[in-house]
Design a protein around this motif. Sequence first.
Motif, PDB file in Angstrom:
ATOM      1  N   THR A   1      45.708  37.643  27.885  1.00 26.89           N
ATOM      2  CA  THR A   1      45.267  36.321  28.327  1.00 26.89           C
ATOM      3  C   THR A   1      45.039  35.428  27.115  1.00 26.89           C
ATOM      4  O   THR A   1      44.871  35.907  25.988  1.00 26.89           O
ATOM      5  CB  THR A   1      43.966  36.404  29.139  1.00 26.89           C
ATOM      6  OG1 THR A   1      42.931  36.988  28.322  1.00 26.89           O
ATOM      7  CG2 THR A   1      44.165  37.256  30.390  1.00 26.89           C
TER       8      THR A   1
ATOM      9  N   GLN B   1      41.167  43.771  30.722  1.00 29.43           N
ATOM     10  CA  GLN B   1      41.411  44.631  31.867  1.00 29.43           C
ATOM     11  C   GLN B   1      41.154  43.832  33.140  1.00 29.43           C
ATOM     12  O   GLN B   1      40.066  43.324  33.350  1.00 29.43           O
ATOM     13  CB  GLN B   1      40.488  45.861  31.826  1.00 29.43           C
ATOM     14  CG  GLN B   1      40.757  46.816  30.678  1.00 29.43           C
ATOM     15  CD  GLN B   1      42.111  47.497  30.802  1.00 29.43           C
ATOM     16  OE1 GLN B   1      42.552  47.805  31.908  1.00 29.43           O
ATOM     17  NE2 GLN B   1      42.761  47.732  29.660  1.00 29.43           N
TER      18      GLN B   1
ATOM     19  N   ASP C   1      41.707  44.099  37.301  1.00 25.96           N
ATOM     20  CA  ASP C   1      42.085  44.915  38.467  1.00 25.96           C
ATOM     21  C   ASP C   1      42.759  46.220  38.036  1.00 25.96           C
ATOM     22  O   ASP C   1      43.760  46.660  38.603  1.00 25.96           O
ATOM     23  CB  ASP C   1      43.022  44.128  39.396  1.00 25.96           C
ATOM     24  CG  ASP C   1      42.371  42.864  39.941  1.00 25.96           C
ATOM     25  OD1 ASP C   1      41.159  42.906  40.189  1.00 25.96           O
ATOM     26  OD2 ASP C   1      43.079  41.858  40.082  1.00 25.96           O
ATOM     27  N   GLY C   2      42.200  46.830  36.991  1.00 26.32           N
ATOM     28  CA  GLY C   2      42.726  48.099  36.522  1.00 26.32           C
ATOM     29  C   GLY C   2      43.987  47.995  35.685  1.00 26.32           C
ATOM     30  O   GLY C   2      44.536  49.006  35.257  1.00 26.32           O
ATOM     31  N   GLN C   3      44.448  46.777  35.449  1.00 31.18           N
ATOM     32  CA  GLN C   3      45.672  46.558  34.677  1.00 31.18           C
ATOM     33  C   GLN C   3      45.336  45.880  33.344  1.00 31.18           C
ATOM     34  O   GLN C   3      44.410  45.071  33.254  1.00 31.18           O
ATOM     35  CB  GLN C   3      46.651  45.677  35.460  1.00 31.18           C
ATOM     36  CG  GLN C   3      47.069  46.246  36.810  1.00 31.18           C
ATOM     37  CD  GLN C   3      47.923  47.485  36.659  1.00 31.18           C
ATOM     38  OE1 GLN C   3      48.789  47.552  35.793  1.00 31.18           O
ATOM     39  NE2 GLN C   3      47.681  48.479  37.518  1.00 31.18           N
ATOM     40  N   THR C   4      46.086  46.227  32.331  1.00 25.59           N
ATOM     41  CA  THR C   4      45.932  45.576  31.038  1.00 25.59           C
ATOM     42  C   THR C   4      46.763  44.299  31.014  1.00 25.59           C
ATOM     43  O   THR C   4      47.956  44.317  31.349  1.00 25.59           O
ATOM     44  CB  THR C   4      46.383  46.504  29.897  1.00 25.59           C
ATOM     45  OG1 THR C   4      45.578  47.686  29.919  1.00 25.59           O
ATOM     46  CG2 THR C   4      46.233  45.815  28.547  1.00 25.59           C
ATOM     47  N   ALA C   5      46.127  43.203  30.653  1.00 21.77           N
ATOM     48  CA  ALA C   5      46.826  41.918  30.639  1.00 21.77           C
ATOM     49  C   ALA C   5      46.483  41.150  29.367  1.00 21.77           C
ATOM     50  O   ALA C   5      45.375  41.266  28.829  1.00 21.77           O
ATOM     51  CB  ALA C   5      46.445  41.091  31.865  1.00 21.77           C
TER      52      ALA C   5
END
Length: 287
Positions: A106, A98, A100-104
């Motif tokens: 990595t 998570q 900045d409030g976004q799912t990413a």
Amino acid sequence: MQLSENIRHLIESSPKGDPDQQGRIGSGGYTAEDDTVFQDVMIGLSLQKNILLKGPTGSGKTKLAESVSYTFKQPMYSINCSVDLDAEAMLGFKTIEQMDGQTAITFVEGPVIQAMKKGHILYIDEINMAKPETLPILNGVLDYRRTITNPFTNEVIKAADGFKVVAAINEGYIGTVPLNEALKNRFIVVDVPYIKGETLKSVLIEQSSLKDEVIIDQFVQLSADLFTQVQNGQVSEEAASIRALLDTCDLSIYMPPKRAIQRGIIDKLEDDREKSAVKNIAETIFE
């Protein structure tokens, strides 16, 4: 470990990688009767050769690698090989985070990628424990190209200046497989012998908590007798491990030496005949 001036100059002029990257630098402390073992490893690495340390268990291969890291003042990233070793363990893996409030998604870099990018040392322990089909992914890393295409990200990575590779091998052990010639030819091979005599005594004094020289001398004799038994094929190399001997020295501060030998050496063995052989040797030295 004494190094000649020309070898020191070679080491000092060798690239060290990114000094701003933090990592674990080895503690040093490798000791051997033959100084050329360490010197030849350092020369080979300074010339950008891959080094394969070949020797019995407990002979000090990992300690030698730690001393390489210490002498070069370069962090060392390690791979511990087994039949379960896969590309993710070597190169890294994708994960969901998570941010900045976004799912990413990595990518977490593994030891090979980190060592290459930072120009540091890669240590591959017990390389012949890995399945043969696992290791070819490192072929480009270990030859003149010094590159790899990360299969998880498609990133092409070229090793930074200072990147070095040290691997270790225990030959003839259960679960090991012979290295194929294509892989072995990518290394300079250095035999790492058992530590014996006064050299072993100094190692026990420096690296164990035991300080009673009378008992240390007895442990040195135990090691010599076990080594003779190894050469005669009576006990396995595991019984003569210096690592196990150091553990036994520490235990002997708090329990009788024969009981320490039982816990530190004998109980690790599987063969009843080997156990009896070690016990008999211990009883002749520690009455």
